[in-house]
Every structure is written in C-alpha cells, then in structure tokens.
Design a protein around this motif. Structure first.
Motif, PDB file in Angstrom:
ATOM      1  N   VAL A  78     -47.429 -13.657  39.826  1.00 23.05           N
ATOM      2  CA  VAL A  78     -48.149 -13.695  38.552  1.00 23.05           C
ATOM      3  C   VAL A  78     -47.443 -14.623  37.574  1.00 23.05           C
ATOM      4  CG1 VAL A  78     -48.814 -12.328  36.532  1.00 23.05           C
ATOM      5  CG2 VAL A  78     -49.180 -11.408  38.832  1.00 23.05           C
ATOM      6  N   ARG A  79     -46.128 -14.476  37.478  1.00 22.15           N
ATOM      7  CA  ARG A  79     -45.366 -15.328  36.551  1.00 22.15           C
ATOM      8  C   ARG A  79     -45.478 -16.802  36.938  1.00 22.15           C
ATOM      9  NH1 ARG A  79     -41.775 -10.750  36.420  1.00 22.15           N
ATOM     10  NH2 ARG A  79     -40.726 -11.465  38.315  1.00 22.15           N
ATOM     11  N   GLU A  80     -45.377 -17.074  38.242  1.00 27.89           N
ATOM     12  CA  GLU A  80     -45.442 -18.462  38.690  1.00 27.89           C
ATOM     13  C   GLU A  80     -46.826 -19.061  38.470  1.00 27.89           C
ATOM     14  OE1 GLU A  80     -44.237 -18.103  42.722  1.00 27.89           O
ATOM     15  OE2 GLU A  80     -42.129 -17.667  42.234  1.00 27.89           O
ATOM     16  N   ARG A  81     -47.868 -18.266  38.725  1.00 27.57           N
ATOM     17  CA  ARG A  81     -49.231 -18.773  38.516  1.00 27.57           C
ATOM     18  C   ARG A  81     -49.482 -19.062  37.047  1.00 27.57           C
ATOM     19  NH1 ARG A  81     -53.176 -15.895  36.826  1.00 27.57           N
ATOM     20  NH2 ARG A  81     -52.316 -13.920  37.583  1.00 27.57           N
ATOM     21  N   ARG A  82     -49.080 -18.145  36.171  1.00 32.54           N
ATOM     22  CA  ARG A  82     -49.275 -18.379  34.736  1.00 32.54           C
ATOM     23  C   ARG A  82     -48.496 -19.604  34.271  1.00 32.54           C
ATOM     24  NH1 ARG A  82     -48.971 -12.229  32.090  1.00 32.54           N
ATOM     25  NH2 ARG A  82     -50.935 -11.479  33.003  1.00 32.54           N
ATOM     26  N   ALA A  83     -47.260 -19.728  34.770  1.00 33.49           N
ATOM     27  CA  ALA A  83     -46.445 -20.885  34.375  1.00 33.49           C
ATOM     28  C   ALA A  83     -47.078 -22.181  34.872  1.00 33.49           C
ATOM     29  CB  ALA A  83     -45.032 -20.730  34.928  1.00 33.49           C
ATOM     30  N   ALA A  84     -47.650 -22.147  36.080  1.00 28.72           N
ATOM     31  CA  ALA A  84     -48.284 -23.354  36.612  1.00 28.72           C
ATOM     32  C   ALA A  84     -49.517 -23.730  35.797  1.00 28.72           C
ATOM     33  CB  ALA A  84     -48.659 -23.136  38.077  1.00 28.72           C
ATOM     34  N   GLU A  85     -50.286 -22.743  35.363  1.00 35.94           N
ATOM     35  CA  GLU A  85     -51.477 -23.036  34.564  1.00 35.94           C
ATOM     36  C   GLU A  85     -51.100 -23.581  33.190  1.00 35.94           C
ATOM     37  OE1 GLU A  85     -53.649 -19.391  34.569  1.00 35.94           O
ATOM     38  OE2 GLU A  85     -54.290 -19.589  36.658  1.00 35.94           O
ATOM     39  N   VAL A  86     -50.036 -23.038  32.608  1.00 34.80           N
ATOM     40  CA  VAL A  86     -49.548 -23.579  31.334  1.00 34.80           C
ATOM     41  C   VAL A  86     -49.058 -25.006  31.531  1.00 34.80           C
ATOM     42  CG1 VAL A  86     -47.722 -23.386  29.597  1.00 34.80           C
ATOM     43  CG2 VAL A  86     -48.976 -21.348  30.315  1.00 34.80           C
ATOM     44  N   LEU A  90     -43.811  -5.765  46.047  1.00 36.40           N
ATOM     45  CA  LEU A  90     -44.118  -5.629  44.619  1.00 36.40           C
ATOM     46  C   LEU A  90     -43.407  -6.692  43.802  1.00 36.40           C
ATOM     47  CD1 LEU A  90     -43.932  -1.735  44.287  1.00 36.40           C
ATOM     48  CD2 LEU A  90     -45.988  -3.137  44.170  1.00 36.40           C
ATOM     49  N   LEU A  91     -42.152  -6.963  44.144  1.00 34.30           N
ATOM     50  CA  LEU A  91     -41.395  -7.994  43.437  1.00 34.30           C
ATOM     51  C   LEU A  91     -42.046  -9.357  43.633  1.00 34.30           C
ATOM     52  CD1 LEU A  91     -38.896  -8.821  41.808  1.00 34.30           C
ATOM     53  CD2 LEU A  91     -37.656  -9.050  43.980  1.00 34.30           C
ATOM     54  N   ALA A  92     -42.486  -9.640  44.862  1.00 39.71           N
ATOM     55  CA  ALA A  92     -43.138 -10.913  45.134  1.00 39.71           C
ATOM     56  C   ALA A  92     -44.453 -11.027  44.384  1.00 39.71           C
ATOM     57  CB  ALA A  92     -43.371 -11.071  46.638  1.00 39.71           C
ATOM     58  N   ALA A  93     -45.207  -9.923  44.272  1.00 35.10           N
ATOM     59  CA  ALA A  93     -46.477  -9.945  43.541  1.00 35.10           C
ATOM     60  C   ALA A  93     -46.239 -10.260  42.069  1.00 35.10           C
ATOM     61  CB  ALA A  93     -47.197  -8.611  43.695  1.00 35.10           C
ATOM     62  N   GLU A  94     -45.207  -9.628  41.486  1.00 33.64           N
ATOM     63  CA  GLU A  94     -44.886  -9.914  40.074  1.00 33.64           C
ATOM     64  C   GLU A  94     -44.435 -11.354  39.895  1.00 33.64           C
ATOM     65  OE1 GLU A  94     -43.928  -6.596  37.111  1.00 33.64           O
ATOM     66  OE2 GLU A  94     -42.242  -6.697  38.504  1.00 33.64           O
ATOM     67  N   ASP A  95     -43.608 -11.824  40.821  1.00 32.26           N
ATOM     68  CA  ASP A  95     -43.168 -13.223  40.751  1.00 32.26           C
ATOM     69  C   ASP A  95     -44.358 -14.167  40.847  1.00 32.26           C
ATOM     70  OD1 ASP A  95     -40.551 -12.476  40.498  1.00 32.26           O
ATOM     71  OD2 ASP A  95     -40.052 -12.750  42.618  1.00 32.26           O
ATOM     72  N   VAL A 128     -48.372 -17.435  25.273  1.00 27.20           N
ATOM     73  CA  VAL A 128     -48.878 -17.722  26.617  1.00 27.20           C
ATOM     74  C   VAL A 128     -47.876 -18.582  27.383  1.00 27.20           C
ATOM     75  CG1 VAL A 128     -50.190 -19.849  26.180  1.00 27.20           C
ATOM     76  CG2 VAL A 128     -51.010 -18.210  27.877  1.00 27.20           C
ATOM     77  N   ARG A 129     -47.128 -19.436  26.694  1.00 25.96           N
ATOM     78  CA  ARG A 129     -46.071 -20.203  27.371  1.00 25.96           C
ATOM     79  C   ARG A 129     -44.951 -19.292  27.842  1.00 25.96           C
ATOM     80  NH1 ARG A 129     -44.191 -25.150  23.831  1.00 25.96           N
ATOM     81  NH2 ARG A 129     -43.311 -25.845  25.817  1.00 25.96           N
ATOM     82  N   ALA A 130     -44.779 -18.153  27.187  1.00 22.54           N
ATOM     83  CA  ALA A 130     -43.778 -17.171  27.617  1.00 22.54           C
ATOM     84  C   ALA A 130     -44.297 -16.274  28.737  1.00 22.54           C
ATOM     85  CB  ALA A 130     -43.345 -16.323  26.424  1.00 22.54           C
ATOM     86  N   GLY A 131     -45.547 -16.477  29.155  1.00 27.76           N
ATOM     87  CA  GLY A 131     -46.096 -15.715  30.269  1.00 27.76           C
ATOM     88  C   GLY A 131     -46.665 -14.363  29.916  1.00 27.76           C
ATOM     89  N   ARG A 132     -46.963 -14.132  28.637  1.00 25.79           N
ATOM     90  CA  ARG A 132     -47.421 -12.804  28.216  1.00 25.79           C
ATOM     91  C   ARG A 132     -48.898 -12.563  28.492  1.00 25.79           C
ATOM     92  NH1 ARG A 132     -46.342 -12.267  22.139  1.00 25.79           N
ATOM     93  NH2 ARG A 132     -47.312 -10.229  22.543  1.00 25.79           N
ATOM     94  N   CYS A 133     -49.641 -13.590  28.818  1.00 29.56           N
ATOM     95  CA  CYS A 133     -51.096 -13.446  28.874  1.00 29.56           C
ATOM     96  C   CYS A 133     -51.670 -14.433  29.876  1.00 29.56           C
ATOM     97  CB  CYS A 133     -51.675 -13.688  27.476  1.00 29.56           C
ATOM     98  SG  CYS A 133     -53.460 -13.621  27.372  1.00 29.56           S
ATOM     99  N   MET A 148     -38.720 -16.123  47.005  1.00 29.65           N
ATOM    100  CA  MET A 148     -39.932 -15.771  47.729  1.00 29.65           C
ATOM    101  C   MET A 148     -39.655 -15.817  49.219  1.00 29.65           C
ATOM    102  SD  MET A 148     -43.085 -14.804  47.429  1.00 29.65           S
ATOM    103  CE  MET A 148     -43.486 -15.230  45.736  1.00 29.65           C
ATOM    104  N   PHE A 149     -40.208 -14.901  49.992  1.00 28.02           N
ATOM    105  CA  PHE A 149     -39.999 -14.863  51.427  1.00 28.02           C
ATOM    106  C   PHE A 149     -41.309 -15.180  52.126  1.00 28.02           C
ATOM    107  CE2 PHE A 149     -40.650 -10.727  49.582  1.00 28.02           C
ATOM    108  CZ  PHE A 149     -41.697 -10.197  50.301  1.00 28.02           C
ATOM    109  N   SER A 150     -41.208 -15.780  53.328  1.00 32.49           N
ATOM    110  CA  SER A 150     -42.414 -16.230  54.032  1.00 32.49           C
ATOM    111  C   SER A 150     -42.969 -15.199  54.986  1.00 32.49           C
ATOM    112  CB  SER A 150     -42.099 -17.525  54.791  1.00 32.49           C
ATOM    113  OG  SER A 150     -41.019 -17.326  55.686  1.00 32.49           O
ATOM    114  N   ASP A 151     -42.120 -14.391  55.609  1.00 33.81           N
ATOM    115  CA  ASP A 151     -42.583 -13.407  56.586  1.00 33.81           C
ATOM    116  C   ASP A 151     -42.855 -12.091  55.878  1.00 33.81           C
ATOM    117  OD1 ASP A 151     -43.207 -11.919  58.758  1.00 33.81           O
ATOM    118  OD2 ASP A 151     -41.221 -12.007  59.706  1.00 33.81           O
ATOM    119  N   LEU A 152     -44.137 -11.733  55.757  1.00 31.87           N
ATOM    120  CA  LEU A 152     -44.512 -10.512  55.042  1.00 31.87           C
ATOM    121  C   LEU A 152     -44.549  -9.291  55.944  1.00 31.87           C
ATOM    122  CD1 LEU A 152     -47.466 -11.869  52.858  1.00 31.87           C
ATOM    123  CD2 LEU A 152     -45.040 -11.727  52.279  1.00 31.87           C
TER     124      LEU A 152
END
Length: 478
Positions: free
Chosen positions: A21-29, A14-19, A113-118, A1-5
C-alpha cells in the motif's frame, strides 16, 4: 519484499500487504510529481520565443488547466509526456490539472498525500470538486481535509462536499435553483433487445417498467416515507408464504406500494380498512398512521456565536441552513406537527448495571462517532442504513461490578465487524474514551481508531495506550 509467497508466515504476508500500500501510494504521488516537474520545464509562454509560430496558425500556446492560482503550461508539450505515461493527452491534462490544484491550492492536503496518509484518487477528486472555488475559498477545504486524511475515502469526500458548500454557499444556492428548473418524471420506453439481454445492468427488462424522477428534496423524502409506510402495511397484511417459499422482500413490497399510488382511491381504501359491517378483511382494520419523520441536524457556531451557513443532516449530508428551513416549512404547510428536540450533550456520560445499552447511550455514541469504529471501516450510520451493533468493548460479566454498560464501554460496529471481533481469536480492542479505541489483530497489526479516522501504531504505542485505557475507563465509569 519476498518473492516466494508459498512459505510465508501470516505476519510476513500482512507486512508485505502494508508495504505494498505504501509503495503504491508513493508511486502514484511520484507520477504526479513527474508531471509537475515536466510542466515546470514548459511553463514559459511559447509565443514569447523567437520565431514562434502564431497561435492562429496552430502554434503552441500557454493554457490554464487548474483552478484559480495555478500556473499555465504549454499545450503541445503535454503530448510527449502523455506518450511516456502510456495514455491519451486528455488523461494527462486532467491529471496535471489535479496535480496543479493540489500543489498550489491544497498544499496541506498535498503534504498529507505525499506522506502516504490517503489514496491519491481521493484527493484528485477533491481537487476537481473544489476547482471552481477561488484561492481564498479553497483554503477552508484545505485546512479541513488535511485533518481528515486518515479517514475512509467516503468520509473524506463527505467532509470535502460540506466544506466546498460552506466556502461558497451562493454558488450552491445557484446549483439548487438550476436543478429545480430541471425537475421531471420520465417513463423510458424499452430499447430493442432489452427484453432478452441479460447482460445489461440489472438484467433483462422483460415484464419490467422503469421510472426516473427528479423532485424537490422535501417532496422526495415525503414520497419515500409514504411508499415505505404503504409497503410495510402491504407486507403485514399479505398471506404467509407457502411451505418452502421464501418470503417476499421489502423491495418487492415497495414496488407494489409505488404502483398502488397510481390509484389514490385504492390506497385510501386500503389504509382506512374495510367499511364498517362489510365483513371483509382486505386491508388494515385500523387506519395506518403516517410514520413520524425525524430530522437530525448538526450545526456549528462561528467565532461570532452565529450559526454557520451549512448544517449536516443525517441521512442526507451537508445542506444549507436555508434548505433545512425549507424542509421544515414543507412539513408545516402539509399540516404536520414539527417539534424540536433539545440538543444532546455529547460531553455527558452515563453507565448502568444492565447488559443492554440504554437508548440515550446508543444515541450519544452514534452521534459522536458518525460511523463504524472498526479499523479503516467505511460505513456511516444513517437513518436509512442498518443500526450498528453496540458491543461491550470489555465483555460484559454477569458477575462483575456495577456500571459495566455505558459510554465508557460501547463500541459501535457493523454486524460483519462485530462477528469478527467476537468469533475470530486474537482481535483485541481497548477503549480510550467515548470516541477513541485502539485495536490489535490476530497477527500483530495495531490501529488507533477515532472520529478522525484510523492511524497505524506500533506495538510499543499499543501497550502504552493500553495502560492509559485502564485509567480512562475507570474515570468514565465513575
């Protein structure tokens, strides 16, 4: 992840946005896993401990939060973890109940859901919806939902609803009977201040009355059709708007039609037209025929070649077969003509040489796909919503070969998605079959879209699928 947008390229954003989503789902799990681990540490009966304070004096006790088959947890142990979660204990109890149900009753969904599919909130809602099912019944939900986790949340919840009804049709019949005892029509009086309060939902109530009704489903459908029919007639026979004025919406005319139903004689007079020879033209010159009602029912066969207990009715959702019969019987009692259209063979394909997709091709495509085939789209095709645009997956060429239009070259899209595909450079879509597409975006995202949902694919997978699409399209068009 980079800090200066500020200097980031579109691809990096786009790559950061996808990352993200994965990180947020993983954190909620992870939060649910932490809750489960805390509960496991406090799963023993506190009353079995030496010198335990009896429950009658306020001592700790073991409580069951989840559905059938889930373990208990010490009630007073949940307060400390609630503090750590920065929330009230009731919210923590609810989250733990959902986590228990996912781990013990919906293990395949939990793995997905642990695999990040939902999204986690979706499966938590499924856990609550299915909580009254026993362990044997909930397996049906778990199996069906695990295969559908790549779909949009609205579609996942629709499948869950159908499977929960199928798992316990007796309980659903009881819900129906309970609701029928709670039918009614209400005309609430305006509350003080509502005439000038513009911040309430829907704005102020100045000059507006509100009506709430709970009817039998068949009666509600018939009432809606009558209002729609009358509203259309009123709109067609209204004077044209003055120059510069915006035409009145169909919402307005439906409100006019609803109000007009308070005077049945006026409705009959309007729909029947002016009396012969009176020279007036206040309404339709011919009687307005009632619109034909179409009920599209999807049924499935069991292993014993019998109809399953639940059908999917387009525009309504999952319904017991007894409800479908009642809908048909309702119209029969009203002297309506009921005709049964033969089952449409969704395995058949057809192609034509003209530009327009034939009606039967559109019909089969919509029945196969159920909804918008843009990546991650949520829209479902219903009789109440806008019909989809049927886009040629490979653009139509007026000088091209015959048979360009058909099942092999038809992508159903909502208008907004159709505009993006057509007018934004860089979108690509290839059709792999009657209900499979692979998409590419202007900055290098790739998605496989099927009736089962949307799945990310790599650039290499995209090119591999693209090679297959050329062969498949040729086979289907043949």
């Amino acid at each position: 992840m980079f800090s200066d947008l500020s200097d980031a390229t579109p691809e990096r954003l786009l790559l950061a946005a996808e990352d993200g989503v994965r990180e947020r789902r993983a954190a909620e799990v992870r939060q649910l896993e932490l809750l489960l681990a805390w509960a496991d540490l406090h799963s023993g009966d506190p009353q079995a401990e030496p010198d335990a304070v009896p429950v009658r004096f306020g001592g700790p006790r073991l409580v069951d939060l989840g559905g059938d088959g889930t373990p208990g947890v010490q009630d007073l142990a949940l307060l400390e973890i609630a503090i750590a979660r920065h929330e009230g204990v009731l919210a923590t109890r609810n989250a733990l109940a959902d986590a228990f149900d996912l781990r013990h009753r919906l293990p395949a969904v939990w793995a997905g859901v642990r695999a990040g599919r939902c999204e986690v909130w979706v499966v938590r809602k499924v856990a609550r919806m299915s909580r009254r099912l026993d362990r044997a019944q909930v397996r049906l939900v778990d199996t069906a939902l695990a295969a559908a986790l790549d779909q949009a949340p609205s579609r996942i919840l629709a499948i869950a609803e159908a499977k929960i009804i199928e798992a316990d049709p007796i309980a659903h019949h009881d819900r129906i009977e309970k609701n029928r005892r709670l039918r009614g029509v209400w005309y609430p009086q305006p509350r003080p201040g509502s005439q000038i309060d513009d911040d309430t939902a829907g704005g102020s109530q100045a000059g507006i009355g509100t009506v709430f009704a709970r009817l039998d489903e068949a009666d509600a459908l018939e009432h809606a059709r009558m209002v729609a029919n009358l509203a259309t007639a009123l709109a067609e026979h209204a004077p044209p708007p003055a120059d510069g004025q915006v035409p009145l919406s169909m919402d307005h005319w439906r409100a006019e039609a609803f109000a007009m139903l308070a005077d049945p004689a006026a409705v009959l007079t309007f729909l029947s037209g002016p009396a012969a020879g009176d020279g007036e033209d206040d309404g339709p010159s011919d009687a307005v025929a009632a619109p034909a009602a179409e009920l599209v029912v999807h049924v499935a066969l069991t292993d014993a070649d019998a109809f399953g207990p639940v059908a999917r009715v387009e525009g309504l959702g999952p319904r017991l077969l007894t409800q479908v019969r009642e809908l048909l019987n309702h119209h029969t009692r009203r002297h309506a003509t009921v005709s049964v259209t033969p089952v449409i063979d969704l395995h058949a394909g057809r192609s034509v040489s003209g530009y327009e997709h034939p009606t039967d091709v559109k019909r089969r495509t919509e029945l196969r796909t159920v909804g918008d085939m843009f990546p991650h789209a949520t829209g479902l095709f219903t009789k109440r919503g806008r019909s989809p645009d049927h886009d040629h997956t490979t653009p139509y060429d007026t000088h091209g070969p015959p048979g360009q239009t058909g099942d092999h070259n038809d992508t159903p899209l909502a208008r907004h998605h159709h505009r993006a595909k057509t007018h934004v450079p860089g979108y690509t879509v290839l059709q792999l079959g009657p209900d499979r597409w692979v998409w590419g975006t202007p900055h290098g995202l790739y998605r496989l879209v099927t009736g089962g949902g949307t799945r990310p694919v790599t650039q290499a997978e995209y090119h591999l699928l693209a090679g297959r699409s050329l062969v498949l399209m040729g086979d289907l068009a043949a």
